[in-house]
Motif scaffolding. Structure first.
Motif, PDB file in Angstrom:
ATOM      1  N   PHE A  67      62.111  38.448  32.912  1.00 33.86           N
ATOM      2  CA  PHE A  67      63.093  39.471  31.876  1.00 33.86           C
ATOM      3  C   PHE A  67      64.527  39.268  31.599  1.00 33.86           C
ATOM      4  N   LYS A  68      64.479  37.914  32.210  1.00 37.11           N
ATOM      5  CA  LYS A  68      65.986  37.122  32.069  1.00 37.11           C
ATOM      6  C   LYS A  68      66.207  37.415  30.795  1.00 37.11           C
ATOM      7  N   LYS A  69      65.415  37.484  29.525  1.00 37.15           N
ATOM      8  CA  LYS A  69      66.273  37.078  28.411  1.00 37.15           C
ATOM      9  C   LYS A  69      66.621  38.788  27.790  1.00 37.15           C
ATOM     10  N   SER A  70      65.250  40.136  28.193  1.00 38.34           N
ATOM     11  CA  SER A  70      66.010  41.140  28.109  1.00 38.34           C
ATOM     12  C   SER A  70      65.324  42.288  29.355  1.00 38.34           C
ATOM     13  N   GLY A  71      66.587  42.919  29.736  1.00 38.14           N
ATOM     14  CA  GLY A  71      66.355  43.635  31.393  1.00 38.14           C
ATOM     15  C   GLY A  71      65.942  44.512  30.761  1.00 38.14           C
ATOM     16  N   THR A  72      65.883  45.268  29.895  1.00 42.52           N
ATOM     17  CA  THR A  72      65.334  46.870  29.254  1.00 42.52           C
ATOM     18  C   THR A  72      64.814  46.385  27.996  1.00 42.52           C
ATOM     19  N   ARG A  73      64.147  48.004  27.629  1.00 49.12           N
ATOM     20  CA  ARG A  73      63.167  47.529  27.006  1.00 49.12           C
ATOM     21  C   ARG A  73      63.552  47.089  25.414  1.00 49.12           C
ATOM     22  N   PRO A  74      63.448  46.870  24.574  1.00 50.12           N
ATOM     23  CA  PRO A  74      64.306  46.308  23.190  1.00 50.12           C
ATOM     24  C   PRO A  74      64.135  47.645  22.563  1.00 50.12           C
ATOM     25  N   SER A  75      65.063  47.740  21.844  1.00 52.51           N
ATOM     26  CA  SER A  75      64.233  49.213  20.790  1.00 52.51           C
ATOM     27  C   SER A  75      63.569  49.085  19.845  1.00 52.51           C
ATOM     28  N   ASN A  76      62.941  47.738  19.515  1.00 54.05           N
ATOM     29  CA  ASN A  76      62.154  47.083  18.505  1.00 54.05           C
ATOM     30  C   ASN A  76      61.191  47.308  18.934  1.00 54.05           C
ATOM     31  N   CYS A  77      60.841  47.109  20.292  1.00 61.02           N
ATOM     32  CA  CYS A  77      59.129  47.428  20.470  1.00 61.02           C
ATOM     33  C   CYS A  77      58.619  48.989  20.686  1.00 61.02           C
ATOM     34  N   GLU A  78      57.339  48.335  19.757  1.00 64.82           N
ATOM     35  CA  GLU A  78      56.705  49.425  19.308  1.00 64.82           C
ATOM     36  C   GLU A  78      56.202  49.996  21.053  1.00 64.82           C
ATOM     37  N   ARG A  79      55.373  50.610  20.616  1.00 67.79           N
ATOM     38  CA  ARG A  79      53.943  51.799  21.335  1.00 67.79           C
ATOM     39  C   ARG A  79      53.265  50.895  22.061  1.00 67.79           C
ATOM     40  N   TYR A  80      52.892  49.696  22.297  1.00 65.78           N
ATOM     41  CA  TYR A  80      52.401  48.094  22.948  1.00 65.78           C
ATOM     42  C   TYR A  80      53.535  47.155  22.427  1.00 65.78           C
ATOM     43  N   CYS A  81      53.777  46.104  23.276  1.00 65.41           N
ATOM     44  CA  CYS A  81      54.199  45.267  22.966  1.00 65.41           C
ATOM     45  C   CYS A  81      54.768  44.284  24.800  1.00 65.41           C
ATOM     46  N   TRP A  82      55.341  42.918  24.078  1.00 66.90           N
ATOM     47  CA  TRP A  82      55.212  42.036  24.934  1.00 66.90           C
ATOM     48  C   TRP A  82      56.231  42.484  26.162  1.00 66.90           C
ATOM     49  N   TRP A  83      57.012  43.171  26.214  1.00 71.70           N
ATOM     50  CA  TRP A  83      58.071  43.983  27.072  1.00 71.70           C
ATOM     51  C   TRP A  83      57.178  44.672  27.882  1.00 71.70           C
ATOM     52  N   ASP A  84      55.995  45.653  27.634  1.00 75.55           N
ATOM     53  CA  ASP A  84      55.080  46.468  28.011  1.00 75.55           C
ATOM     54  C   ASP A  84      54.310  45.642  28.834  1.00 75.55           C
ATOM     55  N   LYS A  85      53.605  44.875  28.637  1.00 76.09           N
ATOM     56  CA  LYS A  85      53.163  43.826  29.299  1.00 76.09           C
ATOM     57  C   LYS A  85      53.811  43.000  30.428  1.00 76.09           C
ATOM     58  N   LEU A  86      54.446  42.330  30.215  1.00 78.56           N
ATOM     59  CA  LEU A  86      55.847  41.979  31.208  1.00 78.56           C
ATOM     60  C   LEU A  86      55.814  42.844  32.577  1.00 78.56           C
ATOM     61  N   VAL A  87      56.296  44.610  32.564  1.00 77.66           N
ATOM     62  CA  VAL A  87      56.338  45.546  32.951  1.00 77.66           C
ATOM     63  C   VAL A  87      54.618  45.257  33.953  1.00 77.66           C
ATOM     64  N   VAL A  88      53.768  45.457  33.084  1.00 76.72           N
ATOM     65  CA  VAL A  88      52.278  45.561  33.894  1.00 76.72           C
ATOM     66  C   VAL A  88      51.649  44.754  35.265  1.00 76.72           C
ATOM     67  N   VAL A  89      52.616  42.979  34.502  1.00 80.57           N
ATOM     68  CA  VAL A  89      52.251  42.008  35.403  1.00 80.57           C
ATOM     69  C   VAL A  89      52.934  41.422  36.955  1.00 80.57           C
ATOM     70  N   THR A  90      54.249  43.018  36.712  1.00 82.28           N
ATOM     71  CA  THR A  90      54.987  42.862  37.603  1.00 82.28           C
ATOM     72  C   THR A  90      54.479  43.317  38.487  1.00 82.28           C
ATOM     73  N   PHE A  91      53.723  45.119  38.286  1.00 78.60           N
ATOM     74  CA  PHE A  91      53.318  46.272  39.335  1.00 78.60           C
ATOM     75  C   PHE A  91      51.823  45.268  39.596  1.00 78.60           C
ATOM     76  N   MET A  92      51.143  45.485  38.904  1.00 77.95           N
ATOM     77  CA  MET A  92      49.905  44.439  39.647  1.00 77.95           C
ATOM     78  C   MET A  92      50.572  43.415  40.230  1.00 77.95           C
ATOM     79  N   THR A  93      51.584  42.135  40.682  1.00 81.34           N
ATOM     80  CA  THR A  93      51.520  41.241  41.302  1.00 81.34           C
ATOM     81  C   THR A  93      52.172  41.856  42.625  1.00 81.34           C
ATOM     82  N   ILE A  94      53.113  43.623  42.753  1.00 80.05           N
ATOM     83  CA  ILE A  94      53.460  43.766  43.353  1.00 80.05           C
ATOM     84  C   ILE A  94      52.036  44.536  44.474  1.00 80.05           C
TER      85      ILE A  94
END
Length: 304
Positions: free
Chosen positions: A254-281
């Protein structure tokens, strides 16, 4: 039940049985056998409906399809092996394997029942809605199988995969699979920190699978060193590795984008980063509990 039994007798009365095999009709008429037959039929129907609805390029779609195909294949295989009594000739605990599969299938169907309607279903998507409903029914069937196998007094539920250690090992590999589904090459390409995290996920997954297979195959006694102590050492190393991934992945991801980008649609790369983060925890928590429990068993319980 009598009509069901008579139908099965009619269907299989003229079947040619391979040498060394016997027919066990009771395996199909017991509640667990009936549940497995229904689950095999419904999982097959589910992935057929999804295939009819159309192919999707998203990795989560592939995960859902894999789940239903995997559950269908192994459920049907279990039914056939028990019906022909070949299950008694296998070199591992059959009850342990079937109980573990039912728990794993329950988890997989639960996740797919959440993912598929979330990302691939709309109010006018008839096939997708039907598949989503059937997926939830399949989840209920596998949960019912887990409950029934646990309640059977003759079930040999003392095998590794039916113990707390075995269940945690399955959870570790299952959560790792969800991480792999959410990973994309562009997420970690050219970033050494994120590449280290991917290496952590991969190595821990491989070694956890190896431990499950070696224990299920009952070959751990061939190890020149106490296998239980090897598992303890591995759990400690894996926990430490997951600590680093738990810190590094969100830090660099999340270094480049700490919050969800405004142009991020229903399913985008930022959502996947969140999923990986929570699954890692979540996986770090499971590895930590697994480490504590394995240390307790090896150095405290076994020495009493």
């Amino acid at each position: 039940m009598l009509l069901y039994t008579d139908l099965l007798l009619t269907l299989f009365s003229n079947t040619t049985i391979p040498p060394g095999a016997e027919i066990d009709l009771r395996s199909l008429t017991q509640p667990v056998g009936i549940i497995r037959i229904i689950a095999a039929f419904l999982t097959c129907t589910t992935f057929s409906l999804v295939a009819k609805a159309g192919y999707q390029t998203l990795s989560y779609w592939a995960w859902c399809m894999f789940t239903w195909c995997f559950c269908f294949f192994f459920t049907l295989l279990i039914v056939v092996l028990e019906f022909t009594t070949f299950n008694g000739k296998l070199p591992f605990s059959w009850e342990d394997f079937t109980a573990a599969f039912a728990m794993l299938a329950s988890l997989m169907c639960l996740i797919s029942s959440i993912i598929y309607p979330t990302f691939f279903t709309c109010p006018t998507c008839d096939y997708q809605i039907a598949a989503s409903v059937l997926s939830w029914v399949c989840f209920g069937l596998y949960v019912g199988e887990v409950v029934l196998t646990r309640r059977q007094p003759t079930g040999q539920n003392s095998g590794f995969l039916s113990t707390l250690s075995g269940i945690m090992k399955m959870l570790e590999t299952f959560l790792a699979c969800l991480i792999f589904v959410s990973l994309e090459t562009k997420q970690y390409s050219g970033v050494p920190g994120l590449q280290w995290c991917v290496a952590v996920y991969s190595l821990c997954f491989i070694f956890s699978i190896a431990i499950i297979l070696l224990t299920l195959g009952q070959v751990t006694s061939l190890s020149p060193v106490s296998f239980d102590k090897i598992v303890v050492a591995y759990n400690i190393v894996a926990t430490v590795m997951y600590v680093t991934a738990m810190v590094i992945w969100p830090l660099y991801g999340f270094k480049k984008s700490g919050t969800r980008p405004s142009n991020c649609e229903r399913y985008c790369w930022w959502d996947k980063l969140v999923v990986v983060t929570f699954m890692t925890i979540f996986n770090f928590v499971i590895y930590t509990l697994d480490t504590i429990y394995s240390i307790y068993l090896v150095f405290f319980v076994s020495n009493q």
